[in-house]
Design an enzyme around this catalytic site. Sequence first.
Site, short mmCIF file in Angstrom:
data_model
loop_
_atom_site.label_atom_id
_atom_site.label_comp_id
_atom_site.label_asym_id
_atom_site.label_seq_id
_atom_site.Cartn_x
_atom_site.Cartn_y
_atom_site.Cartn_z
N ASP A 43 42.34 -3.83 17.94
CA ASP A 43 43.79 -3.77 18.17
C ASP A 43 44.20 -4.73 19.28
O ASP A 43 43.67 -4.66 20.40
CB ASP A 43 44.19 -2.34 18.55
CG ASP A 43 45.69 -2.19 18.80
OD1 ASP A 43 46.40 -1.76 17.87
OD2 ASP A 43 46.14 -2.52 19.91
N TYR A 48 49.84 -9.00 24.78
CA TYR A 48 48.61 -8.94 25.57
C TYR A 48 48.10 -10.32 25.97
O TYR A 48 47.23 -10.44 26.83
CB TYR A 48 47.50 -8.23 24.79
CG TYR A 48 47.79 -6.82 24.37
CD1 TYR A 48 48.89 -6.11 24.85
CD2 TYR A 48 46.95 -6.17 23.47
CE1 TYR A 48 49.15 -4.81 24.44
CE2 TYR A 48 47.19 -4.87 23.06
CZ TYR A 48 48.30 -4.20 23.55
OH TYR A 48 48.54 -2.92 23.13
N LYS A 73 50.74 -7.06 17.09
CA LYS A 73 52.07 -6.47 17.21
C LYS A 73 53.12 -7.52 17.60
O LYS A 73 52.82 -8.49 18.32
CB LYS A 73 52.06 -5.36 18.28
CG LYS A 73 50.95 -4.34 18.11
CD LYS A 73 50.99 -3.29 19.21
CE LYS A 73 49.69 -2.51 19.26
NZ LYS A 73 48.61 -3.25 19.95
N HIS A 106 56.24 -3.63 18.08
CA HIS A 106 55.65 -3.04 19.28
C HIS A 106 56.54 -1.98 19.92
O HIS A 106 56.06 -0.94 20.38
CB HIS A 106 55.34 -4.16 20.29
CG HIS A 106 54.22 -3.85 21.22
ND1 HIS A 106 53.42 -4.83 21.76
CD2 HIS A 106 53.75 -2.69 21.72
CE1 HIS A 106 52.51 -4.28 22.56
NE2 HIS A 106 52.70 -2.98 22.55
#
Length: 281
Positions: A43, A48, A73, A106
């Site tokens: 994931d 990120y 996401k 997200h």
Amino acid sequence: MEVMTLNDNNTMPKLGFGTYKSTEQEGVEAVKTALKAGYRLIDTAAKYENEEAVGKGIRESGVAREEIFVTTKLWREKLGYEETRAELDRSLSKLGLDYVDLYLIHWPANKKNYSDWQKTNADTWRAMEELQTERKIKSIGVSNFWPEHLNALFRTAKVVPAVNQIEYHPGYWQAELTEFCKESGIAVESWSPLARGKVFDNNVLKEISKKHNKSVAQVCLRWILQNDVIVIPKSSTPERIRDNIDVFDFELTQEEIKRIDALPTFGFSGELPNIWPDRVY
């Protein structure tokens, strides 16, 4: 690895590897370690800023692409039809992949940040439905959506979200939202399953872990799995990465599950989908 069959008939591992804050070479090594340990769900997210590292870790792992379930996401500041299509292409390029197994919104648009949040979410979802038809995404879903956001989406959606990834851990597991999702045929996936480390000081969890000769982390992950929720613990430590997947050789009793269910609220991140980016503590 145990799997869950989603509402689109695709299957998804019940336990996966979260990569939040796993960046650069540390992220590459963490993904390789996880895949070597037996994880098959990885994931990540555009936010990120580690999709390149995740992709490199996948390629260097030696595990065949088709054996790995990859989630990424769409960030909440990039919502909308055109933005969604462009953002997925960017994510695929960074990951070095032709498709992702699961693509999530997200965070939902909300009235604080979008003049017509319902339309923004609907336009975003329409793009994701098209991208699924184009086979750039196998399953489409959401993250941090409450019933108010899901009900609005249902009015225009042709495809019901396969997954809703939410904050879910002992002390804060959003029981009403979880039940709403399950009744709607949406699989629930847990982020922050260890409450950012807050679970380790809880006496009930320590008592149960001692009884099973397991760690508190393993008890928390087992509790989530037995509640029929997918979970994605994260770590950069090889030993903990291996320990977090070692949760399929014991079961909690119904009494133990009820004790964990009944724990008072603790460990809440403070992040709410209807007022982001503010936090409430």
